[in-house]
Design a protein around this motif. Sequence first.
Motif, mmCIF file in Angstrom:
data_model
loop_
_atom_site.group_PDB
_atom_site.id
_atom_site.type_symbol
_atom_site.label_atom_id
_atom_site.label_comp_id
_atom_site.label_asym_id
_atom_site.label_seq_id
_atom_site.Cartn_x
_atom_site.Cartn_y
_atom_site.Cartn_z
ATOM 1 N N TRP A 78 0.588 -1.077 0.064
ATOM 2 C CA TRP A 78 0.010 -0.085 -0.098
ATOM 3 C C TRP A 78 0.956 1.175 0.011
ATOM 4 N N LEU A 79 0.388 2.192 -0.681
ATOM 5 C CA LEU A 79 0.951 3.623 -0.692
ATOM 6 C C LEU A 79 -0.160 4.530 -0.139
ATOM 7 N N PHE A 80 0.015 5.114 1.130
ATOM 8 C CA PHE A 80 -0.777 5.897 1.677
ATOM 9 C C PHE A 80 -0.454 7.136 1.436
ATOM 10 N N CYS A 81 -1.882 7.700 0.699
ATOM 11 C CA CYS A 81 -1.629 9.207 0.134
ATOM 12 C C CYS A 81 -2.479 10.452 0.989
ATOM 13 N N ASP A 82 -1.776 10.975 1.714
ATOM 14 C CA ASP A 82 -2.358 12.125 2.468
ATOM 15 C C ASP A 82 -2.982 13.283 1.811
ATOM 16 N N THR A 83 -4.044 12.943 1.238
ATOM 17 C CA THR A 83 -4.790 13.901 0.302
ATOM 18 C C THR A 83 -4.642 13.389 -1.346
ATOM 19 N N SER A 84 -5.451 14.040 -2.059
ATOM 20 C CA SER A 84 -5.315 13.954 -3.668
ATOM 21 C C SER A 84 -5.913 14.952 -4.168
ATOM 22 N N PRO A 85 -5.773 14.954 -5.530
ATOM 23 C CA PRO A 85 -6.362 16.215 -6.491
ATOM 24 C C PRO A 85 -7.734 16.556 -6.096
ATOM 25 N N LEU A 86 -8.610 15.622 -5.659
ATOM 26 C CA LEU A 86 -10.031 15.973 -5.429
ATOM 27 C C LEU A 86 -10.257 16.946 -4.347
ATOM 28 N N MET A 87 -9.305 16.582 -3.217
ATOM 29 C CA MET A 87 -9.299 17.686 -2.089
ATOM 30 C C MET A 87 -8.756 19.141 -2.559
ATOM 31 N N THR A 88 -7.854 19.108 -3.468
ATOM 32 C CA THR A 88 -7.455 20.386 -3.944
ATOM 33 C C THR A 88 -8.722 20.965 -4.618
ATOM 34 N N ALA A 89 -9.237 20.227 -5.462
ATOM 35 C CA ALA A 89 -10.481 20.758 -6.336
ATOM 36 C C ALA A 89 -11.501 21.328 -5.369
ATOM 37 N N LEU A 90 -11.767 20.424 -4.463
ATOM 38 C CA LEU A 90 -12.758 20.772 -3.493
ATOM 39 C C LEU A 90 -12.627 22.366 -2.885
ATOM 40 N N TYR A 91 -11.254 22.398 -2.205
ATOM 41 C CA TYR A 91 -10.939 23.523 -1.562
ATOM 42 C C TYR A 91 -10.895 24.635 -2.626
ATOM 43 N N SER A 92 -10.596 24.437 -3.953
ATOM 44 C CA SER A 92 -10.571 25.212 -5.047
ATOM 45 C C SER A 92 -12.103 26.078 -5.096
ATOM 46 N N ARG A 93 -12.918 24.903 -5.022
ATOM 47 C CA ARG A 93 -14.440 25.181 -5.293
ATOM 48 C C ARG A 93 -14.937 26.108 -4.178
ATOM 49 N N HIS A 94 -14.544 25.783 -2.984
ATOM 50 C CA HIS A 94 -14.903 26.442 -1.591
ATOM 51 C C HIS A 94 -14.470 27.879 -1.529
ATOM 52 N N TYR A 95 -13.104 27.838 -1.904
ATOM 53 C CA TYR A 95 -12.511 29.147 -1.579
ATOM 54 C C TYR A 95 -12.546 30.262 -3.134
ATOM 55 N N PHE A 96 -12.435 29.643 -4.182
ATOM 56 C CA PHE A 96 -12.563 30.515 -5.404
ATOM 57 C C PHE A 96 -13.769 30.476 -6.211
ATOM 58 N N GLY A 97 -14.567 29.342 -5.794
ATOM 59 C CA GLY A 97 -15.918 29.328 -6.581
ATOM 60 C C GLY A 97 -15.824 28.419 -7.754
ATOM 61 N N ARG A 98 -14.635 28.078 -8.100
ATOM 62 C CA ARG A 98 -14.695 27.107 -9.493
ATOM 63 C C ARG A 98 -13.306 26.311 -9.361
ATOM 64 N N VAL A 99 -13.210 25.634 -10.365
ATOM 65 C CA VAL A 99 -11.877 24.643 -10.452
ATOM 66 C C VAL A 99 -11.230 24.991 -12.042
ATOM 67 N N ASP A 100 -10.078 25.120 -12.112
ATOM 68 C CA ASP A 100 -9.642 25.372 -13.290
ATOM 69 C C ASP A 100 -9.573 24.359 -13.829
ATOM 70 N N ALA A 101 -9.633 24.139 -15.396
ATOM 71 C CA ALA A 101 -9.846 23.181 -16.234
ATOM 72 C C ALA A 101 -8.922 22.157 -16.300
ATOM 73 N N GLU A 102 -7.548 22.490 -16.020
ATOM 74 C CA GLU A 102 -6.620 21.289 -15.911
ATOM 75 C C GLU A 102 -6.859 20.601 -14.548
ATOM 76 N N LEU A 103 -7.121 21.313 -13.542
ATOM 77 C CA LEU A 103 -7.409 20.646 -12.177
ATOM 78 C C LEU A 103 -8.563 19.832 -12.259
ATOM 79 N N ASP A 104 -9.626 20.205 -13.021
ATOM 80 C CA ASP A 104 -10.645 19.483 -13.057
ATOM 81 C C ASP A 104 -10.668 18.224 -13.735
#
Length: 178
Positions: A78-104
């Motif tokens: 197992w490789l244990f990953c503390d977070t993922s791009p999904l969380m980065t995108a979720l925080y982007s939606r929360h703080y900036f109201g959107r997710v950039d196309a590449e991150l999406d």
Amino acid sequence: MSESTGTVHRMAILGAESSGKSLLADALARRYQSVWVPEYLREFVDTHQRVPTEAEQILIARTQVERELALFAEAKDWLFCDTSPLMTALYSRHYFGRVDAELDILEKQHDYDFIVVTAPDFPWTPDGLQRESPAVRQQIHEQLLDLLDEREIPFLMVTGSLPDRVEQVDFALSFLLS
């Protein structure tokens, strides 16, 4: 604990701020004699002494994925990953109201073998610039659960103390690997 299969699986540990993701990733890596990928956002904030801008969200997600790839060869089972791009995108939606196309795109194409969500039942503790408040933690937690449900992504919610959480993951993996 199961015998080594030779196949490495990736586990994403997701959750809101101050919910014990890093503690759990480290504990699981020790338990399974493997490695874990720390959250790059924490390093970014410590290095730059500020939170990332909207334009830097893709850098955060890309770097996280690059670090996963770099540590993959060192992982055992197992490789244990503390977070993922999904969380980065979720925080982007929360703080900036959107997710950039590449991150999406990165958020939707990045796949893990097992998802663990940490409940926000650890005491909230401030962490400099990176953590906002218990209220935001609860909002992010609810948004994460909604997103996982909406996308029909299965996950294990872990609660309680760190040993309780490790035991819950152990129990789930014993069925997954049998």
